[in-house]
Design a protein around this motif. Sequence first.
Motif, PDB file in Angstrom:
ATOM      1  N   THR A 116       0.832  -1.200   0.000  1.00 27.57           N
ATOM      2  CA  THR A 116       0.000   0.000   0.000  1.00 27.57           C
ATOM      3  C   THR A 116       0.863   1.246   0.000  1.00 27.57           C
ATOM      4  OG1 THR A 116      -1.828  -1.105   1.117  1.00 27.57           O
ATOM      5  CG2 THR A 116      -1.741   1.288   1.313  1.00 27.57           C
ATOM      6  N   ARG A 117       1.910   1.231   0.811  1.00 28.47           N
ATOM      7  CA  ARG A 117       2.820   2.377   0.871  1.00 28.47           C
ATOM      8  C   ARG A 117       3.442   2.652  -0.492  1.00 28.47           C
ATOM      9  NH1 ARG A 117       6.714   3.329   5.730  1.00 28.47           N
ATOM     10  NH2 ARG A 117       7.450   5.365   5.146  1.00 28.47           N
ATOM     11  N   GLU A 132       2.244   1.656  -3.478  1.00 29.27           N
ATOM     12  CA  GLU A 132       1.205   2.046  -4.436  1.00 29.27           C
ATOM     13  C   GLU A 132       0.769   3.492  -4.252  1.00 29.27           C
ATOM     14  OE1 GLU A 132      -1.886  -0.838  -3.850  1.00 29.27           O
ATOM     15  OE2 GLU A 132      -0.791  -2.402  -4.943  1.00 29.27           O
ATOM     16  N   LEU A 133       0.702   3.960  -3.017  1.00 32.03           N
ATOM     17  CA  LEU A 133       0.256   5.323  -2.752  1.00 32.03           C
ATOM     18  C   LEU A 133       1.361   6.352  -2.971  1.00 32.03           C
ATOM     19  CD1 LEU A 133      -1.977   4.779   0.405  1.00 32.03           C
ATOM     20  CD2 LEU A 133      -2.729   5.208  -1.945  1.00 32.03           C
ATOM     21  N   ALA A 189       1.449  10.164  -1.781  1.00 33.80           N
ATOM     22  CA  ALA A 189       0.166  10.396  -1.104  1.00 33.80           C
ATOM     23  C   ALA A 189       0.006   9.550   0.151  1.00 33.80           C
ATOM     24  CB  ALA A 189      -0.983  10.101  -2.064  1.00 33.80           C
ATOM     25  N   PHE A 190       0.976   8.670   0.421  1.00 33.97           N
ATOM     26  CA  PHE A 190       0.844   7.724   1.528  1.00 33.97           C
ATOM     27  C   PHE A 190       0.553   8.403   2.861  1.00 33.97           C
ATOM     28  CE2 PHE A 190       2.845   5.515   5.098  1.00 33.97           C
ATOM     29  CZ  PHE A 190       2.084   4.362   5.115  1.00 33.97           C
ATOM     30  N   ARG A 224      -0.593  11.345   3.563  1.00 31.07           N
ATOM     31  CA  ARG A 224      -1.877  12.045   3.551  1.00 31.07           C
ATOM     32  C   ARG A 224      -3.022  11.045   3.743  1.00 31.07           C
ATOM     33  NH1 ARG A 224      -4.955  12.915  -0.859  1.00 31.07           N
ATOM     34  NH2 ARG A 224      -3.183  12.565  -2.236  1.00 31.07           N
ATOM     35  N   ILE A 225      -2.982   9.921   3.011  1.00 36.62           N
ATOM     36  CA  ILE A 225      -4.030   8.909   3.113  1.00 36.62           C
ATOM     37  C   ILE A 225      -4.004   8.249   4.496  1.00 36.62           C
ATOM     38  CG2 ILE A 225      -4.945   6.763   2.121  1.00 36.62           C
ATOM     39  CD1 ILE A 225      -5.175   9.208   0.266  1.00 36.62           C
ATOM     40  N   GLU A 275     -10.974   0.465   5.467  1.00 32.37           N
ATOM     41  CA  GLU A 275      -9.782   1.303   5.590  1.00 32.37           C
ATOM     42  C   GLU A 275      -8.659   0.573   6.319  1.00 32.37           C
ATOM     43  OE1 GLU A 275     -10.950   5.079   7.215  1.00 32.37           O
ATOM     44  OE2 GLU A 275     -11.969   5.665   5.365  1.00 32.37           O
ATOM     45  N   GLN A 295      -6.962  -1.906   4.010  1.00 29.32           N
ATOM     46  CA  GLN A 295      -6.106  -1.235   3.032  1.00 29.32           C
ATOM     47  C   GLN A 295      -4.677  -1.088   3.543  1.00 29.32           C
ATOM     48  OE1 GLN A 295      -7.263   2.812   2.141  1.00 29.32           O
ATOM     49  NE2 GLN A 295      -5.654   3.069   0.632  1.00 29.32           N
TER      50      GLN A 295
END
Length: 144
Positions: free
Chosen positions: A17-18, A20-21, A24-25, A27-28, A65, A68
């Motif tokens: 996930t880190r 892929e983001l 933006a990681f 922030r998300i 969430e 994710q």
Amino acid sequence: MSYQQADLVNWTDFARTRSELGAAFLRILGYFREDGVKSIAAVEEAFRARNAAALVSPAHTLKGESAQFGAYRLSAMAEEIEMTARRCVETREGPDELIETVVALRPCFTETLALIDRDASPLVPRRPATFGRRVDAPTFGRAG
């Protein structure tokens, strides 16, 4: 599998996930923190009111969430709350059986975020994994 057996954080999925983001990681992750606090407060409030219908949406949000970010124990707890609350709505029963899970939800969220924050902090130095002797390890007994 019960939520007690689920990993607190699955680091492989967290790293994916880190990656892929990307930029933006953080922030998300901040949104996850904010939404999580709101969802848990809503779950606790709905449980205190013995309102099974009001448990469903915040538990569903927290479930997705959490998954994710690889926070599978938290996700499993939220799923248990969501599914049990849905059944309670259908059978017109109160959600009293969820007391242990609801009580454990906030501490699990706090513990999960502490682990994630420790790993996600830009101040924590990350070294590549090495096998055997560390490259930067001091050599004792020899002039270096």
